[in-house]
Design an enzyme around this catalytic site. Sequence first.
Site, PDB file in Angstrom:
ATOM      1  N   GLU A   1      15.737 -15.065  -0.503  1.00 33.54           N
ATOM      2  CA  GLU A   1      16.972 -14.880   0.248  1.00 33.54           C
ATOM      3  C   GLU A   1      17.598 -16.272   0.366  1.00 33.54           C
ATOM      4  OE1 GLU A   1      16.407 -13.019   4.057  1.00 33.54           O
ATOM      5  OE2 GLU A   1      18.514 -13.266   4.603  1.00 33.54           O
TER       6      GLU A   1
ATOM      7  N   ARG B   1       0.280 -14.240   2.278  1.00 40.37           N
ATOM      8  CA  ARG B   1       1.168 -15.388   2.217  1.00 40.37           C
ATOM      9  C   ARG B   1       0.371 -16.666   2.418  1.00 40.37           C
ATOM     10  NH1 ARG B   1       5.485 -14.113   4.739  1.00 40.37           N
ATOM     11  NH2 ARG B   1       6.326 -16.142   5.166  1.00 40.37           N
TER      12      ARG B   1
ATOM     13  N   LYS C   1      11.571 -20.414   7.123  1.00 42.63           N
ATOM     14  CA  LYS C   1      12.865 -21.071   6.931  1.00 42.63           C
ATOM     15  C   LYS C   1      13.602 -21.232   8.249  1.00 42.63           C
ATOM     16  CE  LYS C   1      13.703 -18.250   3.494  1.00 42.63           C
ATOM     17  NZ  LYS C   1      14.343 -17.503   2.386  1.00 42.63           N
TER      18      LYS C   1
END
Length: 552
Positions: free
Chosen positions: A34, A258, A268
Amino acid sequence: MSEERSLNFLEEIVEEDIRNGKNGGRVLTRFPPEPNGYLHIGHAKSICLNFGLALKYNGQTNLRFDDTNPAKEEVEYVDSIKTDVKWLGFEWANELYASDYFDRIYNFAVTLIKKGLAYVDDSSPEEISAQKGTPTEPGTPNAYRSRTIEENLLLFEEMKAGKYPDGAKVLRAKIDLASPNMHLRDPLMYRIKHTHHHRTGNDWCIYPMYDFAHGESDAIEEITHSICTLEFIPHRPLYEWFIEQLELFPSKQYEFARLNMTYTVMSKRKLLQLVEEGHVEDWDDPRMPTISGLRRRGYTPHSIREFCERIGVAKRENMIDVSLLEFCIREDLNKTAWRRMAVLDPIKLVLTDYPADKTEIMFGENNPEVEGGDGGREFPFSNELWIEREDFMEEPPKKFFRLGVGLMVRLKNAYIVKCESFVKDANGNVTEIHCTHIANSKSGGDTSGINVKGTIHWVSVPHAKTAEVRLYDRLFQVEDPSNEDGDFKDYLNPNSLHVIKTAYIEPELAKAELGVGYQFMRKGYFTLDKHSTADKLVFNRTVTLKDGWVKK
Ligand code: ATP
Ligand code: MG
């Protein structure tokens, strides 16, 4: 890594699919960022995995920007992501944008409405949430759920045409309000958002939700293996439901753990806070876990790929020690970095028996790890040298193999010297060390027969260049700042940056180039900072030579 390793579970799946002739043996993965921030080391893991799988099985990888959330997306992020993926050494087959599929995704929604599988709901987010029930209680249908297909088609059309304000209506899938999987309790497909989009401008005021855009984008591209992180496991039935109902290409979703790493944060949103609140210089601050930060710090693409390979692919969340990343860059730079001498905390050494007007040219290797030598380099020697303050002690303890009155040491690639005396200023600080040299002990032709235990680095005072040197420590003081009480920023390490305004460097280092690793002997691996200029050189320490944290 050169050693053979066993297959990870994703490789096993891919091999099984190839054996069964699934998709004609074709492998197509995608990396779907994204564009709402810079990529971090966690993304590097996902990049290495997606591109690595495709490379291994003669497949390809798409770079797909998941740009369905207009408010947060910026062109700057798109550019940085492309730079970072390329820098890591990967080539994508196609550069794609989920927003390019907005027309098709809209038509998919219309198809589901026509099948009676989607409806327009006027409820507020709070009402929707309350009507969804809880994991132990089923949800309750509202009146909107029984709207007719015709009514839904009209309302959805009007939503698209901009007739309603933000939040006035949503489109929901009509699945099962009693499903044990909350994601199947009539999930949202579209929301109204009158916001400019970085690619589609003002064409749209309704945007698809992640769950309705992601799998559909995968299917449009005919992605064979759609790899994501574990938190998407409960989304998988929905991913499959949409694809089945729409009779699209059967892309399959697979989940892995992850990457989490100690002494940093990896979201982020949090990294953006650090940038916006000025805790770091920018996204590429060398203390950041971003790919651009690591690059500026002096990490190589090879070291990051090696790190991702070593941590493997897990099915359960874990925390990787940042020292493994540091190990990987040390190992790489040991083989490639050019050896140079730089004095970070200088004190002057005067050779009282060496002519004041004499300059000798000394010789040293660029990298002893390079087989057969590499031509080496030259550097000047004179009667005044900068050495590290810590290499001298007024009252040296027994096993101190450096300088103190009466002690001998070798000056790297030069002579053995003996400390005779030292000079102090009015405050009692040592300002100069006086030594004599053993004339026939020069490196390469030493006939002195004297053996000394210590070798120290030095830079000739009249020939030295200066540089600013930045030393970095962990950005956070605790292993997992996101998991502590209070705000993660309370755990920032106030001493994560130490600036040495004036270090003395050998003349050769004035020619240092961006992107090249240098070993400042005994001091660590360094690289030129992007803000360095010919007038003011600036070096970043990538990593120390040894892991100093074990002791702390
Ligand atoms: P963040 O939480 O840092 O904002 P994200 O998951 O929202 O990350 P995306 O841009 O959506 O960021 O991620 C792109 C891809 O990278 C996704 O497939 C995602 O699963 C993967 N990814 C993100 N963070 C990690 C991580 N820490 N480890 C492994 N893969 C990750
Ligand atoms: Mg995301």
